[in-house]
Design a protein around this motif. Structure first.
Motif, mmCIF file in Angstrom:
data_model
loop_
_atom_site.group_PDB
_atom_site.id
_atom_site.type_symbol
_atom_site.label_atom_id
_atom_site.label_comp_id
_atom_site.label_asym_id
_atom_site.label_seq_id
_atom_site.Cartn_x
_atom_site.Cartn_y
_atom_site.Cartn_z
ATOM 1 N N ARG A 32 0.842 -1.206 0.000
ATOM 2 C CA ARG A 32 0.000 0.000 0.000
ATOM 3 C C ARG A 32 0.875 1.252 0.000
ATOM 4 O O ARG A 32 0.615 2.194 -0.742
ATOM 5 C CB ARG A 32 -0.966 0.011 1.181
ATOM 6 C CG ARG A 32 -2.156 -0.922 1.001
ATOM 7 C CD ARG A 32 -3.257 -0.672 2.021
ATOM 8 N NE ARG A 32 -2.771 -0.548 3.385
ATOM 9 C CZ ARG A 32 -2.465 -1.586 4.182
ATOM 10 N NH1 ARG A 32 -2.605 -2.825 3.732
ATOM 11 N NH2 ARG A 32 -2.040 -1.383 5.415
ATOM 12 N N ALA A 33 1.935 1.253 0.819
ATOM 13 C CA ALA A 33 2.834 2.405 0.866
ATOM 14 C C ALA A 33 3.466 2.658 -0.506
ATOM 15 O O ALA A 33 3.615 3.816 -0.926
ATOM 16 C CB ALA A 33 3.907 2.202 1.933
ATOM 17 N N ARG A 56 -9.490 1.715 4.304
ATOM 18 C CA ARG A 56 -8.132 1.746 4.862
ATOM 19 C C ARG A 56 -7.215 2.696 4.096
ATOM 20 O O ARG A 56 -6.507 3.503 4.684
ATOM 21 C CB ARG A 56 -7.511 0.361 4.897
ATOM 22 C CG ARG A 56 -6.094 0.354 5.491
ATOM 23 C CD ARG A 56 -5.483 -1.021 5.523
ATOM 24 N NE ARG A 56 -6.282 -1.976 6.248
ATOM 25 C CZ ARG A 56 -6.203 -2.198 7.567
ATOM 26 N NH1 ARG A 56 -5.353 -1.517 8.289
ATOM 27 N NH2 ARG A 56 -6.967 -3.099 8.128
ATOM 28 N N ALA A 57 -7.184 2.601 2.767
ATOM 29 C CA ALA A 57 -6.284 3.448 1.981
ATOM 30 C C ALA A 57 -6.651 4.920 2.109
ATOM 31 O O ALA A 57 -5.767 5.775 2.180
ATOM 32 C CB ALA A 57 -6.294 3.018 0.513
ATOM 33 N N VAL A 58 -7.928 5.224 2.157
ATOM 34 C CA VAL A 58 -8.352 6.618 2.328
ATOM 35 C C VAL A 58 -7.813 7.155 3.650
ATOM 36 O O VAL A 58 -7.266 8.258 3.712
ATOM 37 C CB VAL A 58 -9.894 6.754 2.252
ATOM 38 C CG1 VAL A 58 -10.355 8.151 2.653
ATOM 39 C CG2 VAL A 58 -10.381 6.413 0.851
ATOM 40 N N ARG A 109 -6.604 6.238 -7.730
ATOM 41 C CA ARG A 109 -6.103 4.933 -7.268
ATOM 42 C C ARG A 109 -7.231 3.916 -7.377
ATOM 43 O O ARG A 109 -8.335 4.154 -6.900
ATOM 44 C CB ARG A 109 -5.642 5.061 -5.820
ATOM 45 C CG ARG A 109 -5.094 3.784 -5.233
ATOM 46 C CD ARG A 109 -4.632 4.034 -3.784
ATOM 47 N NE ARG A 109 -3.947 2.884 -3.255
ATOM 48 C CZ ARG A 109 -4.557 1.838 -2.703
ATOM 49 N NH1 ARG A 109 -5.859 1.817 -2.573
ATOM 50 N NH2 ARG A 109 -3.856 0.818 -2.258
ATOM 51 N N ALA A 110 -6.948 2.789 -8.000
ATOM 52 C CA ALA A 110 -7.932 1.718 -8.131
ATOM 53 C C ALA A 110 -7.204 0.404 -7.897
ATOM 54 O O ALA A 110 -6.722 -0.219 -8.828
ATOM 55 C CB ALA A 110 -8.599 1.746 -9.498
ATOM 56 N N ASP A 111 -7.088 -0.005 -6.647
ATOM 57 C CA ASP A 111 -6.344 -1.203 -6.276
ATOM 58 C C ASP A 111 -7.337 -2.307 -5.906
ATOM 59 O O ASP A 111 -8.318 -2.049 -5.224
ATOM 60 C CB ASP A 111 -5.434 -0.880 -5.077
ATOM 61 C CG ASP A 111 -4.514 -2.037 -4.726
ATOM 62 O OD1 ASP A 111 -3.941 -2.630 -5.653
ATOM 63 O OD2 ASP A 111 -4.372 -2.317 -3.535
ATOM 64 N N LYS A 112 -7.080 -3.507 -6.365
ATOM 65 C CA LYS A 112 -7.975 -4.652 -6.141
ATOM 66 C C LYS A 112 -9.363 -4.392 -6.722
ATOM 67 O O LYS A 112 -10.370 -4.817 -6.168
ATOM 68 C CB LYS A 112 -8.092 -4.987 -4.645
ATOM 69 C CG LYS A 112 -6.792 -5.337 -3.988
ATOM 70 C CD LYS A 112 -7.045 -5.736 -2.528
ATOM 71 C CE LYS A 112 -5.876 -5.429 -1.669
ATOM 72 N NZ LYS A 112 -5.971 -4.198 -0.938
#
Length: 158
Positions: A32-33, A56-58, A109-112
């Motif tokens: 994530r970092a 979480r990322a937000v 950001r678009a992860d998973k």
């Protein structure tokens, strides 16, 4: 079975538990970092996390001084995100049409997420010219982190 069928069979609470479990795995914090670094995150930046899930990322981007907005099409996901992080900005929306004004964020950001979309090309294509999708129009020129897709500005831009 299609991706859409698979998604419907996975309850939001089951997906939240799966994502929470993945976030506890060795290396997850570092990944994530890295995604935040690739975004160029830092104080004063604005970013959208598409498919934000439980947020979480937000929260982590906000801790870095980023004005982060989390979007997810699931009302349940957004409710959980707001419950866990009531100070953060979460909105119900899909990957192709985040509720943001044009040029209002510095990073996307678009992860998973991208691999789970029934039509991922809608979120990743038509990024230039008059047919640009809202997701890319919302981002100001600069770093973009899609699932395994980056666009950078500056002397090394693609």
């Amino acid at each position: 079975m299609t991706k859409e069928t698979d998604q419907r069979s996975q309850s939001p609470d089951g997906l939240i538990a799966l994502l929470d479990s993945a976030d506890r795995r060795p290396g997850a914090n570092e990944l994530r970092a890295l995604s935040y670094a690739l975004l160029g995150s830092g104080p004063g930046m604005a970013a959208v996390d598409v498919g934000c899930g439980a947020g979480r990322a937000v929260a982590e981007l906000t801790e870095r001084g980023v004005k982060a907005v989390g979007v997810d099409p699931s009302e349940r996901m957004i409710a959980v995100a707001r419950g866990r992080r009531p100070e953060a900005d979460f909105r119900i929306a899909g990957a192709c049409e985040p509720p943001l004004a044009d040029a209002s964020v510095d990073g996307y950001r678009a992860d998973k997420v991208i691999h789970e979309l029934a039509e991922p090309e809608r979120a990743l294509t038509e990024t230039q010219g008059p047919q640009a999708r809202r997701a890319d129009r919302a981002a100001r020129p600069g770093p973009v982190h899609h699932h395994r897709r980056l666009r950078r500005s500056g002397p090394h831009a693609e």
